[in-house]
Design a protein around this motif. Structure first.
Motif, PDB file in Angstrom:
ATOM      1  N   ILE A 198      37.386  44.909  34.853  1.00 46.60           N
ATOM      2  CA  ILE A 198      36.714  45.326  36.143  1.00 46.60           C
ATOM      3  C   ILE A 198      35.213  45.888  35.794  1.00 46.60           C
ATOM      4  CG2 ILE A 198      36.881  47.496  37.464  1.00 46.60           C
ATOM      5  CD1 ILE A 198      39.070  45.837  37.972  1.00 46.60           C
ATOM      6  N   ASP A 199      34.346  45.721  36.541  1.00 42.45           N
ATOM      7  CA  ASP A 199      33.028  46.002  36.521  1.00 42.45           C
ATOM      8  C   ASP A 199      32.912  47.367  37.286  1.00 42.45           C
ATOM      9  OD1 ASP A 199      32.260  43.679  35.553  1.00 42.45           O
ATOM     10  OD2 ASP A 199      32.011  42.642  37.376  1.00 42.45           O
TER      11      ASP A 199
ATOM     12  N   TYR B  83      34.714  44.619  52.473  1.00 37.90           N
ATOM     13  CA  TYR B  83      34.448  46.303  52.241  1.00 37.90           C
ATOM     14  C   TYR B  83      33.591  46.442  50.886  1.00 37.90           C
ATOM     15  CZ  TYR B  83      38.010  47.028  55.737  1.00 37.90           C
ATOM     16  OH  TYR B  83      38.742  47.068  56.814  1.00 37.90           O
ATOM     17  N   LYS B  84      32.496  47.165  51.098  1.00 37.07           N
ATOM     18  CA  LYS B  84      31.811  47.470  49.920  1.00 37.07           C
ATOM     19  C   LYS B  84      32.433  48.176  48.574  1.00 37.07           C
ATOM     20  CE  LYS B  84      27.190  47.476  52.023  1.00 37.07           C
ATOM     21  NZ  LYS B  84      25.949  47.885  52.292  1.00 37.07           N
ATOM     22  N   SER B  85      33.483  48.962  49.248  1.00 33.62           N
ATOM     23  CA  SER B  85      34.509  49.837  48.511  1.00 33.62           C
ATOM     24  C   SER B  85      35.840  49.943  49.060  1.00 33.62           C
ATOM     25  CB  SER B  85      33.928  51.155  48.279  1.00 33.62           C
ATOM     26  OG  SER B  85      33.564  51.973  49.169  1.00 33.62           O
TER      27      SER B  85
ATOM     28  N   VAL C  27      36.074  46.009  41.879  1.00 34.73           N
ATOM     29  CA  VAL C  27      37.711  46.848  42.405  1.00 34.73           C
ATOM     30  C   VAL C  27      38.238  46.061  43.599  1.00 34.73           C
ATOM     31  CG1 VAL C  27      38.914  48.911  42.813  1.00 34.73           C
ATOM     32  CG2 VAL C  27      37.306  48.910  40.887  1.00 34.73           C
ATOM     33  N   GLN C  28      37.333  45.796  44.187  1.00 37.95           N
ATOM     34  CA  GLN C  28      37.803  45.284  45.615  1.00 37.95           C
ATOM     35  C   GLN C  28      38.360  43.849  45.399  1.00 37.95           C
ATOM     36  OE1 GLN C  28      35.084  46.940  44.982  1.00 37.95           O
ATOM     37  NE2 GLN C  28      33.831  47.327  46.575  1.00 37.95           N
TER      38      GLN C  28
ATOM     39  N   LYS D 270      47.309  42.935  35.138  1.00 42.01           N
ATOM     40  CA  LYS D 270      46.211  42.654  34.478  1.00 42.01           C
ATOM     41  C   LYS D 270      44.875  42.593  34.920  1.00 42.01           C
ATOM     42  CE  LYS D 270      46.837  37.730  34.654  1.00 42.01           C
ATOM     43  NZ  LYS D 270      47.427  36.508  34.144  1.00 42.01           N
ATOM     44  N   VAL D 271      44.681  42.329  36.317  1.00 41.51           N
ATOM     45  CA  VAL D 271      43.581  42.578  36.922  1.00 41.51           C
ATOM     46  C   VAL D 271      42.900  43.753  37.072  1.00 41.51           C
ATOM     47  CG1 VAL D 271      44.158  40.581  38.678  1.00 41.51           C
ATOM     48  CG2 VAL D 271      44.560  43.231  39.287  1.00 41.51           C
TER      49      VAL D 271
END
Length: 79
Positions: free
Chosen positions: A77-78, A44-46, A3-4, A70-71
Protein backbone atom coordinates in the motif's frame (compact mmCIF):
# COMPACT_ATOMS: atom_id res chain seq x y z
CA UNK A 1 -0.72 0.43 -4.94
CA UNK A 2 -3.36 2.81 -3.69
CA UNK A 3 -5.91 1.89 -1.05
CA UNK A 4 -8.60 2.32 -3.70
CA UNK A 5 -6.90 -0.26 -5.92
CA UNK A 6 -6.52 -2.68 -3.01
CA UNK A 7 -10.22 -2.36 -2.19
CA UNK A 8 -11.11 -2.82 -5.86
CA UNK A 9 -8.98 -5.96 -6.11
CA UNK A 10 -10.40 -7.40 -2.89
CA UNK A 11 -13.98 -6.63 -3.95
CA UNK A 12 -13.42 -8.11 -7.40
CA UNK A 13 -11.91 -11.30 -5.97
CA UNK A 14 -14.76 -11.70 -3.49
CA UNK A 15 -17.31 -11.19 -6.24
CA UNK A 16 -15.62 -13.84 -8.40
CA UNK A 17 -15.19 -16.31 -5.54
CA UNK A 18 -18.81 -15.85 -4.45
CA UNK A 19 -20.23 -15.70 -7.99
CA UNK A 20 -21.82 -12.34 -7.16
CA UNK A 21 -22.79 -9.50 -9.49
CA UNK A 22 -22.32 -5.77 -9.05
CA UNK A 23 -26.09 -5.47 -8.82
CA UNK A 24 -26.29 -8.01 -5.97
CA UNK A 25 -23.54 -6.28 -4.00
CA UNK A 26 -25.11 -2.87 -4.55
CA UNK A 27 -28.42 -4.20 -3.31
CA UNK A 28 -26.79 -5.69 -0.20
CA UNK A 29 -25.02 -2.39 0.46
CA UNK A 30 -28.19 -0.40 -0.17
CA UNK A 31 -26.45 1.65 -2.83
CA UNK A 32 -26.49 2.17 -6.58
CA UNK A 33 -24.84 -0.30 -8.99
CA UNK A 34 -22.80 2.59 -10.38
CA UNK A 35 -21.15 3.00 -6.98
CA UNK A 36 -19.81 -0.56 -7.22
CA UNK A 37 -18.69 0.09 -10.80
CA UNK A 38 -16.82 3.23 -9.68
CA UNK A 39 -15.13 1.33 -6.83
CA UNK A 40 -14.04 -1.45 -9.19
CA UNK A 41 -12.78 1.07 -11.76
CA UNK A 42 -10.98 3.06 -9.04
CA UNK A 43 -12.78 6.22 -10.12
CA UNK A 44 -12.76 7.73 -6.62
CA UNK A 45 -9.78 9.69 -5.30
CA UNK A 46 -10.35 8.05 -1.93
CA UNK A 47 -12.69 5.51 -0.44
CA UNK A 48 -14.67 6.16 2.70
CA UNK A 49 -14.17 3.86 5.66
CA UNK A 50 -17.90 3.30 6.02
CA UNK A 51 -17.99 2.11 2.40
CA UNK A 52 -15.32 -0.50 3.19
CA UNK A 53 -17.40 -1.64 6.17
CA UNK A 54 -20.50 -1.91 3.96
CA UNK A 55 -18.57 -4.00 1.43
CA UNK A 56 -17.47 -6.36 4.18
CA UNK A 57 -21.03 -6.61 5.50
CA UNK A 58 -22.31 -7.35 1.99
CA UNK A 59 -20.21 -10.52 2.10
CA UNK A 60 -21.25 -11.31 5.70
CA UNK A 61 -17.74 -10.57 6.87
CA UNK A 62 -16.43 -8.58 9.77
CA UNK A 63 -14.01 -5.82 8.83
CA UNK A 64 -11.02 -7.83 9.99
CA UNK A 65 -11.91 -10.64 7.57
CA UNK A 66 -12.21 -8.23 4.65
CA UNK A 67 -8.84 -6.64 5.41
CA UNK A 68 -7.16 -10.01 6.00
CA UNK A 69 -5.80 -10.22 2.47
CA UNK A 70 -2.30 -9.74 1.07
CA UNK A 71 -3.41 -6.73 -0.99
CA UNK A 72 -3.67 -4.80 2.29
CA UNK A 73 -0.15 -5.69 3.51
CA UNK A 74 1.75 -2.52 4.39
CA UNK A 75 4.44 -3.17 1.79
CA UNK A 76 1.74 -3.27 -0.93
CA UNK A 77 0.00 0.00 0.00
CA UNK A 78 1.19 3.48 -0.92
CA UNK A 79 0.24 5.87 1.87
Amino acid sequence: MTVQKAVAIRLSNLMINNNTTQYEIAKRMNTDKNTIKHILNEDYKSIKFDTVIKIAQAFNMILHEFLDDKVFNYENIDL
